[in-house]
Design an enzyme around this catalytic site. Sequence first.
Site, PDB file in Angstrom:
ATOM      1  N   CYS A   6      -5.447   8.397  11.072  1.00 23.08           N
ATOM      2  CA  CYS A   6      -5.764   8.055   9.679  1.00 23.08           C
ATOM      3  C   CYS A   6      -4.487   8.023   8.824  1.00 23.08           C
ATOM      4  O   CYS A   6      -3.758   9.014   8.736  1.00 23.08           O
ATOM      5  CB  CYS A   6      -6.756   9.084   9.121  1.00 23.08           C
ATOM      6  SG  CYS A   6      -7.068   8.878   7.363  1.00 23.08           S
ATOM      7  N   CYS A   9      -4.482  10.724   6.106  1.00 22.92           N
ATOM      8  CA  CYS A   9      -4.209  12.063   6.653  1.00 22.92           C
ATOM      9  C   CYS A   9      -2.719  12.207   6.969  1.00 22.92           C
ATOM     10  O   CYS A   9      -2.128  13.271   6.764  1.00 22.92           O
ATOM     11  CB  CYS A   9      -5.057  12.325   7.892  1.00 22.92           C
ATOM     12  SG  CYS A   9      -6.778  12.764   7.514  1.00 22.92           S
ATOM     13  N   ASN A  89     -13.889   1.837  -3.427  1.00 21.16           N
ATOM     14  CA  ASN A  89     -14.364   0.884  -2.421  1.00 21.16           C
ATOM     15  C   ASN A  89     -15.061   1.663  -1.312  1.00 21.16           C
ATOM     16  O   ASN A  89     -14.530   2.665  -0.824  1.00 21.16           O
ATOM     17  CB  ASN A  89     -13.185   0.089  -1.855  1.00 21.16           C
ATOM     18  CG  ASN A  89     -12.514  -0.781  -2.898  1.00 21.16           C
ATOM     19  OD1 ASN A  89     -13.160  -1.257  -3.814  1.00 21.16           O
ATOM     20  ND2 ASN A  89     -11.203  -0.975  -2.765  1.00 21.16           N
ATOM     21  N   GLY A  95     -15.272  -3.443   0.395  1.00 20.28           N
ATOM     22  CA  GLY A  95     -13.850  -3.777   0.529  1.00 20.28           C
ATOM     23  C   GLY A  95     -12.971  -2.598   0.898  1.00 20.28           C
ATOM     24  O   GLY A  95     -11.765  -2.618   0.645  1.00 20.28           O
ATOM     25  N   HIS A 100     -10.840   6.771   4.704  1.00 26.61           N
ATOM     26  CA  HIS A 100     -10.652   8.154   4.243  1.00 26.61           C
ATOM     27  C   HIS A 100     -10.943   8.088   2.750  1.00 26.61           C
ATOM     28  O   HIS A 100     -10.251   7.350   2.018  1.00 26.61           O
ATOM     29  CB  HIS A 100      -9.210   8.597   4.534  1.00 26.61           C
ATOM     30  CG  HIS A 100      -8.862   9.990   4.067  1.00 26.61           C
ATOM     31  ND1 HIS A 100      -8.280  10.941   4.895  1.00 26.61           N
ATOM     32  CD2 HIS A 100      -8.982  10.582   2.846  1.00 26.61           C
ATOM     33  CE1 HIS A 100      -8.071  12.059   4.204  1.00 26.61           C
ATOM     34  NE2 HIS A 100      -8.484  11.866   2.957  1.00 26.61           N
ATOM     35  N   HIS A 102     -11.211   7.829  -1.011  1.00 27.73           N
ATOM     36  CA  HIS A 102     -10.158   7.812  -2.029  1.00 27.73           C
ATOM     37  C   HIS A 102     -10.663   7.110  -3.274  1.00 27.73           C
ATOM     38  O   HIS A 102     -11.468   6.192  -3.199  1.00 27.73           O
ATOM     39  CB  HIS A 102      -8.897   7.118  -1.511  1.00 27.73           C
ATOM     40  CG  HIS A 102      -9.130   5.725  -0.989  1.00 27.73           C
ATOM     41  ND1 HIS A 102      -9.689   5.490   0.259  1.00 27.73           N
ATOM     42  CD2 HIS A 102      -8.904   4.504  -1.523  1.00 27.73           C
ATOM     43  CE1 HIS A 102      -9.784   4.186   0.455  1.00 27.73           C
ATOM     44  NE2 HIS A 102      -9.334   3.555  -0.612  1.00 27.73           N
TER      45      HIS A 102
HETATM   46  P1  5GP Z   1      -9.086   0.431   0.105  1.00 26.81           P
HETATM   47  O1  5GP Z   1      -9.170  -1.054   0.257  1.00 26.81           O
HETATM   48  O2  5GP Z   1      -9.329   1.150   1.409  1.00 26.81           O
HETATM   49  O3  5GP Z   1      -9.944   0.958  -1.011  1.00 26.81           O
HETATM   50  O4  5GP Z   1      -7.618   0.712  -0.392  1.00 26.81           O
HETATM   51  C1  5GP Z   1      -6.591   1.182   0.418  1.00 26.81           C
HETATM   52  C2  5GP Z   1      -5.356   1.231  -0.446  1.00 26.81           C
HETATM   53  O5  5GP Z   1      -4.355   1.942   0.255  1.00 26.81           O
HETATM   54  C3  5GP Z   1      -4.748  -0.160  -0.763  1.00 26.81           C
HETATM   55  O6  5GP Z   1      -4.678  -0.315  -2.182  1.00 26.81           O
HETATM   56  C4  5GP Z   1      -3.359  -0.106  -0.121  1.00 26.81           C
HETATM   57  O7  5GP Z   1      -2.384  -0.773  -0.885  1.00 26.81           O
HETATM   58  C5  5GP Z   1      -3.105   1.380  -0.004  1.00 26.81           C
HETATM   59  N1  5GP Z   1      -2.237   1.759   1.106  1.00 26.81           N
HETATM   60  C6  5GP Z   1      -2.337   1.344   2.395  1.00 26.81           C
HETATM   61  N2  5GP Z   1      -1.389   1.904   3.155  1.00 26.81           N
HETATM   62  C7  5GP Z   1      -0.685   2.716   2.334  1.00 26.81           C
HETATM   63  C8  5GP Z   1       0.437   3.591   2.541  1.00 26.81           C
HETATM   64  O8  5GP Z   1       0.975   3.745   3.644  1.00 26.81           O
HETATM   65  N3  5GP Z   1       0.896   4.281   1.458  1.00 26.81           N
HETATM   66  C9  5GP Z   1       0.324   4.133   0.216  1.00 26.81           C
HETATM   67  N4  5GP Z   1       0.878   4.847  -0.775  1.00 26.81           N
HETATM   68  N5  5GP Z   1      -0.720   3.331  -0.012  1.00 26.81           N
HETATM   69  C10 5GP Z   1      -1.228   2.636   1.026  1.00 26.81           C
HETATM   70 ZN    ZN Z   2      -8.004  10.929   6.922  1.00 24.81          ZN
END
Ligand code: 5GP
Ligand code: ZN
Length: 115
Positions: A6, A9, A89, A95, A100, A102
């Site tokens: 993850c 994580c 999301n 989306g 994990h 957030h």
């Molecule tokens: P989701 O689409 O799952 O709600 O959003 C995941 C978010 O995680 C995206 O906005 C993406 O830019 C962010 N993200 C993905 N990988 C990383 C990372 O390695 N570091 C950080 N700081 N953000 C990340």
């Molecule tokens: Zn996790």
Amino acid sequence: MKINDCIFCKIINNEIPSEAVLNTDDFMVVKDIAPKAPIHLLILPKKHILSLAEIEEGDQLLTGKMLYITKKLASKFGLTERGFKIVINTGPDGGQLVPHLHFHFLGGKKMAELA
Ligand code: 5GP
Ligand code: ZN
């Protein structure tokens, strides 16, 4: 997906570098790597929960604390008056790319209405 794989994580365990703005026993708040607003933060619980669809009864305090953190972040970044948007999301239709739980904290510009 195994917890070990993850991304969030790994961020929480400092295995992937990130720009943290808050780090407590239960949570880490980091800057999103691909910001969609002048201020784009991710509120990450340190507990690996897959999504909002997977929280359990005992997670209510944790998720409540996540909401309280949004108010603290608004104050920290001077957005109390202007406001901000929280996006959670959830699952494929929602989306969600990272499985994990957030909260996205977005601010610093007028955000499009989604609902
Ligand atoms: P989701 O689409 O799952 O709600 O959003 C995941 C978010 O995680 C995206 O906005 C993406 O830019 C962010 N993200 C993905 N990988 C990383 C990372 O390695 N570091 C950080 N700081 N953000 C990340
Ligand atoms: Zn996790």
